[in-house]
Motif scaffolding. Structure first.
Motif, short mmCIF file in Angstrom:
data_model
loop_
_atom_site.label_atom_id
_atom_site.label_comp_id
_atom_site.label_asym_id
_atom_site.label_seq_id
_atom_site.Cartn_x
_atom_site.Cartn_y
_atom_site.Cartn_z
N VAL A 108 0.96 -1.12 -0.10
CA VAL A 108 0.05 -0.05 0.20
C VAL A 108 0.67 1.69 0.21
O VAL A 108 0.63 2.24 -0.69
N GLN A 109 2.61 1.28 0.43
CA GLN A 109 3.02 1.92 0.86
C GLN A 109 3.72 2.77 -1.03
O GLN A 109 4.39 4.20 -1.09
N LYS A 110 3.72 1.85 -1.75
CA LYS A 110 4.31 2.13 -3.03
C LYS A 110 3.65 3.14 -3.95
O LYS A 110 4.24 3.43 -4.89
N ILE A 111 2.01 3.46 -3.64
CA ILE A 111 1.47 4.29 -4.73
C ILE A 111 0.14 4.78 -3.57
O ILE A 111 0.10 4.47 -2.45
N VAL A 112 0.25 6.18 -3.60
CA VAL A 112 -0.23 7.47 -2.92
C VAL A 112 -1.26 8.25 -4.04
O VAL A 112 -0.77 8.35 -5.06
N ALA A 113 -1.72 8.70 -3.28
CA ALA A 113 -2.99 9.22 -3.26
C ALA A 113 -2.27 10.45 -4.21
O ALA A 113 -1.36 11.54 -3.96
N GLY A 114 -2.43 11.64 -5.71
CA GLY A 114 -1.97 12.05 -6.29
C GLY A 114 -1.76 12.06 -7.15
O GLY A 114 -1.21 12.42 -8.34
N ASP A 115 -1.08 10.23 -7.20
CA ASP A 115 -0.37 9.84 -8.52
C ASP A 115 -0.83 9.62 -9.52
O ASP A 115 -2.49 9.89 -9.40
N VAL A 116 -0.67 9.88 -10.57
CA VAL A 116 -0.89 9.93 -11.85
C VAL A 116 -1.12 8.87 -12.64
O VAL A 116 -0.32 7.88 -12.85
N ILE A 117 -2.36 7.71 -13.04
CA ILE A 117 -2.19 6.66 -13.89
C ILE A 117 -2.18 6.97 -15.02
O ILE A 117 -3.30 7.97 -15.66
#
Length: 133
Positions: A108-117
């Motif tokens: 869960v730590q690898k991806i955070v809110a605000g990242d863009v897909i």
């Protein structure tokens, strides 16, 4: 004269690099990241509203943070809703729809809110694509 040639070479190189970028067929900013610890689903669920294009089940995508690649994955759609109502599953999420994607075997730590897909692959059906042309 030599400096002028170098400047022209650099400008031409930058122009060509810009032309080689694949157009974005899908883009979504991650609003929430939730850890999944079930017997079947282990990994994270990423939710957000589709800002550009559409994405279909099995489409390759890349997650970016500050324009740097964080992770490459393949789309696995858990749910799609529009205007607060769940849609029947059809394997696609279109622009302005709220989608939750499953990313297996990731902490869960690898991806955070605000990242863009983002994805440059056009994977939705032609009938779906016609909706936002």
């Amino acid at each position: 004269m030599k400096n002028k040639s170098i400047v022209i070479y650099l400008l031409a190189t930058l122009f060509l690099l810009g032309c080689n970028k694949a157009p974005v067929s899908f883009e979504m900013t991650v609003d929430s990241v939730n850890e999944l610890k079930g017997l079947v689903l282990k990994g994270v669920a990423l939710s957000g509203t589709v800002a550009v294009g559409c994405i279909a089940e099995g489409t390759p995508f890349v997650i970016y943070r500050n324009d740097k690649k964080v992770l490459e994955q393949t789309a696995r759609i858990l749910s799609v809703s529009k205007d607060g109502h769940n849609k029947p599953p059809n394997g696609e999420a279109l622009k302005k729809e709220f989608v939750t994607l499953y990313v297996p075997d990731v902490e869960v730590q690898k991806i955070v809110a605000g990242d863009v897909i983002k994805s440059s692959v056009v994977s939705c059906r032609k009938t779906s694509l016609a909706k936002f042309k």
